[in-house]
Design an enzyme around this catalytic site. Structure first.
Site, short mmCIF file in Angstrom:
data_model
loop_
_atom_site.label_atom_id
_atom_site.label_comp_id
_atom_site.label_asym_id
_atom_site.label_seq_id
_atom_site.Cartn_x
_atom_site.Cartn_y
_atom_site.Cartn_z
CG HIS A 1 6.21 -3.77 2.76
ND1 HIS A 1 6.20 -2.56 3.44
CD2 HIS A 1 7.51 -4.17 2.76
CE1 HIS A 1 7.41 -2.26 3.83
NE2 HIS A 1 8.23 -3.21 3.43
CG ASP B 1 2.88 -2.21 4.04
OD1 ASP B 1 3.13 -3.33 4.51
OD2 ASP B 1 3.74 -1.35 3.81
CB SER C 1 10.79 -1.34 3.56
OG SER C 1 10.59 -2.19 4.68
#
Length: 1607
Positions: A706, A674, A586
């Site tokens: 995610h 995601d 991320s």
């Protein structure tokens, strides 16, 4: 000396298996106190744990109970009570206040195999007392079991249960859904209006907003109450419609409900890990239905908790918007005084030893002490997590873990002052701790007792260090901030050894690494890596100033902090500076990619998970667009979009800005589902790296979002990460791992989930071209068992193609029986399989079913052309059918050996690989299989796939006497699915009719490695069921929109006589072959090869992709390029005499569709000539060649002339091309039908269809006269389709004022312009011998119908009702593309609109096909200007010259046409009253990272495209200014949007972004979301629903048209 790093893959897998078995503690519940006969007290402690089960590839939950003996001040004794037990199908559970009852929400699979049911159960201490089927009650949708909305709450009287569920949606059905009348219903009843609960027409695809990442099934929550005694469920009313309720509990007097309400207007944003969403605390009175606000309504509120005395409610509060995670305030509401006070404020700067502030995602479910004054919570304190007790009266805080071991502490529950917590460290898995909360003022003396101890993991040492940035890196507003890092390093071995270093910055960015147990870092450390976890400035736990310092400085401050930390650690610790790697997910992946570009010499390998790489392109696709602006330092508002300057700022702060400096090998892991950081982000980075030659690898995890938290994905990700680091940090020291080459693949280990076998690294095999074709039988595979005549029946044909001769035989790709059994190991050795027919044709099998003709055949090339030397015909109605030559019996080699006697006795069923004699198979019914067709090859649709592997339909060969062969392609295992449609597909007979050529997906490698069953006498598993070990998540590039299953095509040749199937070798590895045919001598293959390096771009409707015509010599293996090297060539067609090869050729790059050259190759000399060149300006007789493909059979019998169809302005005509004289004859000029399409040309017999906007397609035929006498050509109607009443049409010519002075060229409903003078002849169509039908090829013709206008002229088709006196409402339709054309063909939806009373204007603006290459080129760099102006001009001229209502105008368009429509809405916001759009392009720069054709965005601006190109800031700004989204604030017209969820060309997030901004501005907008729809929205159900909704939208906003013109 370098220390040994664990590199044996089996040992790594076993290490991961060992560490992953440590369970995590998730919940705890204390039972009531029990007093013993001796006066002592004890209570039970119920705990829930979760553990990874690698064998089942899932997380399993289990419970364990403990007994705690205490005296009220301390724990006297504690210990486990019994063993663990698994918790099955339990979603939520809650003890009643007294502890006597327990409520359980459970999922139960339905017996009808539908979606699972949900039951709400109530248990007492002895049994289950209630079980209520919530699904059957049908009061609401699924109950929420998440930790955001979901909650089970007992009333204080323990008679009611409160929970949150999805609101029940009204039933919806298609506009065209028909139902049989009920039995006994009269005609009068049938005409009555529907009931209140009748399904809503056309509502099944209406877009339902959800709450984003991990909450995609949460849309409209409702509060529900269960009456335990009455077993009834009520959906509570009184919650305002603009709120989504959750986290609810009963009010102190049980007369109402307290809940958190999140604002969901104007639209929902992602809620997971976002504590900044506007929300407030509410109370709804169930007696009066009144809803009362209890907190401020401009903040973000969550996690309310009621005190034991029912007097106070505490909750957490943040500022709305801003950073997603911040230092929170603790607020308290007094129930009786109605007063709200602040218990704890946000802490600006954390001081050593002082309370750091609140940074927790939620308060514990039970957090109050028994005195109803104090509460307990846990929060991050720098790089640790500690437990604090808070006095709500004084605001004093005391740490309960200050004297406890350093690590991570989390509160699970507190009840009657018995405190239960979880504790872990980086080297110690979670343990269970309990303590008695001391009295007020004595909290620091709390003594923790361990109930469930976990021994520390050996070999790991860790510590926390603090760093201060240098003065030049200080934040000017927040000076003096410092940050931490946690360093894990192996504790075994000599301290002088230098370990490789893995750097891990956390995601968020407002998150924190606390010193707790983390699987990945611990496993890497045990392998021998040092791991550095960096909590850069902006992390939680360091004060609000640290959080506030990062927005506006992402990509600089956080990057420099990580780099500073790495440099300091490398200086101060004994670590290997030459072996440093980055791992991040991320925002941690964002930092890792930044570090690769900004400090390329520091790092040597990188692994990123769902990284943010381009903030600018992410803003339109993520569920948190506010994050993109906030972290960039820009303001966010739901009703505004970023301007060009803001886009530029976001791009400059993104890792893509530094992509040219990256040299480090990168492994990417992406979750397909995601919603937070769409996988297109990582894919954009992957392609940019590949284009620059940087070693890269992409893992794609379906079903993961995610977090990539699936057990299988998590384990596979670790193994791939570990092996990637081992390879690129030079840690390979065992034979089990190879360090050769860049093309390395990874396979699974015995310890990995879902894997069988062995992990290792294998180099890719180098290219090897053998001297000939490698046959299937050469590898010992049982070709005779698979090449049989007995296939399955009862399936429709997918595609078919006749062979060249009169021998009545055909081949078809059919389907396998659904109950295909697993072949035994003995069968693979050559033994006859079960159920094979013997030579007498005995054996079981299903009754054969008739074969239906396919809708669209796959291209099939035959050796002699359509009128091969043996003659024959496909049209017995027009020509005498010559008797078919009797087909010879099948070759003996195709007959498999007789099955053993035991097999013949059993014969349970015929297997798909069996063989059946031709004379034992009934012939297909005449007329259903193309009648007396010559030899045919046809594949049938696949049967239901098996549990493992890919099921390929059988290839069947049919003759006049029936089916002669059936080849089980699945059993052969040479390739994957066969391509039956699209630009690659083909099915070609050799001239000798002994071999078939087709294209299939390449078989993916299945490496066989040493496995546990490789011992003497051990049984081998069936190879057919072997998984691609470790490769199952490797990303496979595809060819984009409509070709998502096409990745690596290979040419395959089936030898019917030799009983072998060969995958042809010799095709260069950088090419994807397709459209293949045999060479004239059958010794080679001619094919189209598309370049797919460095990566694939979308191919559908893109004739500008680099490709060439190649010849593969099967004897020598040499591959020869026949066409130009740097061009786009396709559609090769061999003449009947085998001397000439005709093909299309266009330019590379630029427009996706353009005017093409017709090229011809003389086979013997290999010389190519241009038959038809690119036409810059159209002439009256020839406007250029724009066909995407040539007709499959386009050659005349003389092998000199060819017929093809192509747009000619707003018509589609058939042209006869003399390849020697280079002349063009329009065979359909002047005919009233506007669209002619050639189906086939055989033996000089033309078969075609013709249609017009008012006339559906009719089937026509004609005999092609000898050369020089082609005209007049007499067309004969085979099947006449009547015209549709209520529709007339004409062609309008538009242009600038000079053009408008010319006479308006119109075409009536019965013909073309009168100056052409062509009319229908009954039973025939004629040209009338008009002079000029045959003209020489000229580039830049002299004829100009509009003097002085040049290329400024364009056309439009006007469809209107026949009543010329009425003023009809006008629907304006610019086409998509932009380089395509509205030809005058039949379009059912347009004709239907006319019959509803609308006039329809189809605009072919400049840039459309059929008007010359100059017209196409004129649009480049003027997209959004010229096309919009042309459409606007066409509307003005139509309103001026036709009886149309200027006050009732609407827009209806798709793709680029919708792009134009949106521009028109912004330019003239008051002119149009309605707009309906399909798959609209609204934001050009956002498509760069989401579309399969990123090159189009550059071409539209007139910019060159290259694979490695990354847009500059000024280019992004220009794209945005050309985008309709930049002017969305001016739109006032109601807009209907229709999008396909699987659209690869124009991402559906384009429409979603537009929909949200329109709603935020109060513009009426509606979004239809088709889950299975692609860009074209072409499914039958989808098409019908789109039309129904568009028509209803137009009727609603334009009013019902009337024939008298009154509106």
């Amino acid at each position: 000396m370098e220390p040994p790093v664990l590199s044996n893959v089996e040992e790594i897998a076993e290490l991961y298996r060992e560490l992953s078995q440590h369970p995590g503690l998730s919940a705890a519940c204390l039972g009531p106190d029990v007093t013993t006969q001796y006066g002592g007290k004890y209570c039970s402690l119920y705990t829930e744990w979760s553990q990874r089960d690698l064998a089942r590839a899932e997380n399993v939950k289990f419970c364990r109970q403990y007994l705690i003996f205490h005296d009220g001040a301390s724990v006297v004794y504690s210990g486990p009570a019994g063993t663990c037990s698994e918790i099955k199908d339990e979603l939520l559970s809650r003890e009643s206040p007294s502890g006597v009852l327990k409520a359980v929400l459970r999922k139960v699979p339905s017996k009808e195999k539908e979606k699972e049911k949900q039951f709400l159960e109530v248990w007492d201490q002895n049994r289950k007392v209630k079980s209520i089927d919530l699904t059957a009650l049908d009061k609401h949708g699924s109950v929420y079991d998440d930790d955001q909305f979901g909650w089970l709450a007992w009333s204080h009287s323990e008679t009611h249960l409160l929970y949150v569920a999805e609101k029940k949606r009204p039933k919806a059905e298609s506009f065209f859904q028909s139902k049989a009348p009920e039995l006994g219903a009269s005609d009068e009843d049938a005409g009555r209006p529907g009931k209140d609960d009748a399904p809503l027409k056309g509502e099944q695809f209406v877009y339902r907003e959800d709450w984003g990442e991990a909450l995609s099934t949460r849309s409209v929550p409702v509060l529900c109450a269960l009456d335990v005694e009455g077993s009834s469920v009520s959906v509570l009313e009184g919650v305002p419609e603009h709120l989504s309720p959750g986290q609810a509990f009963w009010s102190p007097d049980d007369t109402g409900v307290v809940f958190v309400g999140w604002w969901h207007e104007p639209f929902r944003l992602g809620l997971r890990h976002c504590t900044n969403r506007r929300s407030a605390l509410f109370y709804v009175d169930l007696t009066g239905g009144r809803c009362e606000l209890l907190s401020e309504d401009t903040r973000a509120v969550w996690s309310p908790r009621l005190s034991p005395d029912r007097c106070r409610i505490v909750y957490l509060e943040n500022d709305a918007l801003g950073p997603h995670q911040q230092c929170s305030r603790l607020r308290m509401y007094d129930w009786y005084t109605k007063h709200t006070s602040t218990v704890l404020e946000a802490v600006p700067r954390q001081a050593w030893g002082a309370f750091p502030g609140i940074y927790c995602g939620a308060l514990p479910g039970l957090c109050w002490a028994a005195d109803s004054r104090r509460l307990v919570l846990d929060t991050a304190q720098r790089s640790q997590q500690d437990v604090f007790v808070v006095d709500t009266v004084t605001g004093a805080t005391t740490s309960l873990t200050a004297d406890a071991p350093q690590g991570s502490w989390s509160v699970l529950t507190i009840d009657r002052d018995i405190l239960v917590a979880r504790f872990s460290t980086p080297s110690c898995p979670p343990t269970l701790k309990v303590a008695i909360l001391p009295g007020s003022g004595w909290e620091a003396q709390a003594q923790w007792v361990c109930l469930q101890d976990a021994p520390p993991v050996p070999g790991i040492s860790w510590g926390i260090r603090t760093l201060q940035p240098p003065p030049e890196q200080e934040h000017p507003q927040y000076r003096g901030l410092d940050f931490d890092a946690i360093l894990l390093r192996p504790s075994e071995g000599s301290t002088a050894q230098k370990h490789p270093l893995v750097v891990m910055p956390h995601g968020g960015p407002h998150s924190v690494f606390t010193a707790g147990w983390m699987l990945y870092p611990a496993a890497l450390c045990r392998m021998g890596f040092a791991v550095l976890l960096v909590n850069y400035r902006g992390s939680l736990g360091f004060g609000q100033d640290s959080v506030a310092s990062l927005p506006g400085n992402v990509g600089t401050q956080d990057v420099r902090d990580v780099q500073l930390c790495v440099e300091r650690v490398l200086q101060e610790e004994s670590l290997d500076t030459g072996r440093v790697a980055l791992v991040g997910g991320s925002h941690g992946g964002f930092l890792a990619c930044h570090l690769l570009g900004q400090f390329p010499d520091t790092y040597h390998a990188c692994v990123v998970r769902n990284p943010v790489v381009n903030i600018a392109s992410m803003v339109a696709a993520t569920d948190i667009p506010d994050w993109c602006l906030t972290e960039t330092g820009l303001p966010y508002a739901p009703d505004t979009l970023p301007d060009p300057a803001q886009w530029t700022e976001m791009l400059c702060k993104s890792p893509m800005h530094y992509i040219d400096q990256v040299r480090v090998p990168v492994l990417l892991m992406l979750g397909e589902d995601d919603r937070r950081v769409p996988p297109k982000q990582g894919l954009e980075y992957y392609r940019a790296l590949k284009a620059r030659g940087v070693p890269t690898r992409l893992l794609w995890y379906p079903g993961n979002n995610h977090a990539l938290a699936g057990v299988e994905a998590e384990a596979d990700g670790f193994m791939n990460m570990a092996l990637w680091l081992l390879k690129h940090l030079r840690c390979l020291s065992t034979p089990g791992v190879s360090d050769s080459g860049a093309g390395t693949s990874v396979v699974s280990a015995p310890g990995a989930p879902g894997a069988r076998g062995h992990w290792t690294l294998l180099p890719h095999r180098s290219a090897f071209v053998p001297p000939g074709i490698r046959c299937a039988t050469a590898e010992g595979e049982p070709c005779p068992a698979a090449l049989g005549a007995a296939g399955s029946a009862g399936q429709l044909e997918g595609w078919r193609q006749p062979g060249p001769s009169r021998r009545a035989a055909r081949a078809c790709l059919g389907s396998l029986p659904a109950a295909k059994q697993q072949a035994p190991a003995a069968q693979r050795g050559g033994a006859r399989p079960h159920g094979l027919r013997d030579r007498a044709g005995r054996g079981g099998g299903r009754r054969p079913c008739r074969l239906l003709p396919a809708a669209e055949p796959v291209p099939c090339h035959h050796p002699c052309g359509p009128q091969g030397h043996r003659g024959g015909t496909d049209l017995p109605a027009l020509h005498r059918v010559q008797p078919a030559r009797p087909a010879p019996p099948p070759a003996p080699a195709l007959q498999p050996p007789l099955q053993p006697a035991a097999h013949r006795q059993r014969r349970p069923r015929r297997q798909p690989g069996s063989t059946q004699r031709r004379d034992s198979q009934p012939a297909p019914q005449p007329g259903l299989a193309h009648g007396a067709a010559p030899r045919r090859a046809q594949p049938l649709p696949a049967a239901r796939p098996r549990a493992a592997g890919v099921l390929i339909p059988p290839l069947q060969v049919w003759g006049s006497a029936g089916r002669s062969h059936s080849v089980d392609l699945t059993a052969l295992g040479k390739h994957r699915e066969v391509y039956t449609e699209g630009p690659f597909a083909c099915l070609a007979w050799s001239r000798s009719e002994t071999r078939l050529l087709y294209v299939a997906e390449k078989r993916r490698p299945k490496p066989r490695l040493p496995c546990p069953w490789d011992v003497p006498g051990a049984a081998r598993p069936v190879e057919e069921d072997e998984d691609e070990e470790g490769e199952q998540f490797v990303y496979r590039e595809d060819w984009g929109e409509a070709l998502s299953t096409r990745s690596m095509p290979v040419l395959c040749a089936l030898d019917l006589e030799g009983s072998s199937l060969s995958v042809l070798e010799g095709v260069p590895e950088h090419l994807s072959p397709g459209q293949a045919l045999w060479s004239p001598d059958d010794c080679g293959v001619v094919f189209v090869g598309w370049w797919h390096e460095p990566f694939r771009l979308g191919l559908s409707a893109c004739s500008n992709r680099r490709s060439g015509i190649f010849h593969l010599d099967l004897a020598s293996g040499r591959c020869e390029l026949l066409s130009a090297e740097h061009s786009a060539a396709c559609s090769p067609r061999l003449s009947p005499d085998g001397r000439r090869l005709l093909y299309l050729e266009g330019g590379l790059g630029g427009p996706h569709r353009q005017c093409l050259q017709l090229r011809m190759l003389t086979w013997q000399t290999r010389q190519s000539v241009t038959v038809l060149d690119v036409v810059q300006e159209p002439t009256e007789a020839f406007a250029g060649l724009y066909a995407e493909t040539l007709p499959l059979r386009c050659w005349a019998a003389d092998s000199r002339r060819a017929v093809l169809g192509t747009p000619q302005r707003s018509r589609r005509d058939l042209l006869l091309v003399d390849t020697e004289a280079a002349t063009v004859t329009n065979l359909t000029a002047g005919l009233p039908e506007g669209c002619w399409e050639l189906l086939t040309l055989q033996w000089d017999l033309l078969v075609a269809t013709c249609s017009a906007p008012h006339r559906p397609p009719s089937l026509v035929v004609a005999v092609l006269p000898p050369a020089g006498r082609e005209l007049p050509l007499r067309w004969v109607l085979v099947e006449d389709t009547p015209t549709v009443p209520g529709v007339t049409w004409k062609t309008l010519t538009a242009g600038h004022p000079a053009v408008r002075r010319a006479p308006l060229c119109t075409v009536s409903a019965w013909g073309p312009p009168s100056r052409l003078g062509a009319t229908w002849v009954p039973g025939a169509l004629g040209c009338g011998g008009r002079a000029g039908c045959q003209v020489p090829r000229v580039v830049g013709a002299e004829w100009d119908p509009f003097p002085g206008a040049g290329t400024q002229a364009f056309e439009a088709l006007l469809l209107s009702p026949p009543d010329s006196t009425a003023l009809h409402p006008l629907v304006v339709c610019p086409h998509g593309g932009p380089h395509t054309v509205f030809d005058a063909r039949w379009r059912p939806s347009m004709a239907a609109l006319c019959q509803l009373g609308f006039a329809v204007l189809l605009v072919n603006y400049r840039g459309s096909l059929g008007f010359g290459q100059a017209s196409i080129s004129s649009l480049l760099s003027r997209v959004g200007e010229q096309d919009v102006a042309d459409t606007q001009l066409a509307v003005e001229q139509a309103l001026h010259s036709e009886p149309l209502d200027p006050h009732r105008l609407a827009l209806l368009a798709g793709s680029h046409g919708a792009f134009i429509a949106l521009h028109l809405l912004a330019r003239e916001p008051e002119r149009y009253q309605a707009c309906a759009l399909r798959s609209p392009v609204s934001n050009l720069p956002a498509l760069l990272g989401t579309s399969d054709i990123p090159d189009w965005r550059y071409a539209s601006l007139g910019l060159p495209y290259s694979f490695e190109r990354v847009p500059h800031a000024e280019e992004v700004a220009t794209m945005l200014l050309r985008s309709p989204i930049a002017q969305a604030a001016r739109v006032r017209t109601p807009v209907l949007l229709c999008v396909g969820a699987r659209d690869r060309r124009v991402s559906p997030t384009q429409a979603l972004e537009l929909y949200r901004v329109l709603r935020a501005r109060g513009v009426p907008a509606r979004l239809l979301w088709y889950p299975e729809g692609g860009h074209a929205l072409a499914g039958v159900e989808t098409e019908a629903d789109v039309f129904g909704n568009c028509a209803r939208w137009l009727l609603r906003h334009l009013g019902q048209p009337r024939r008298d013109g009154t509106g």
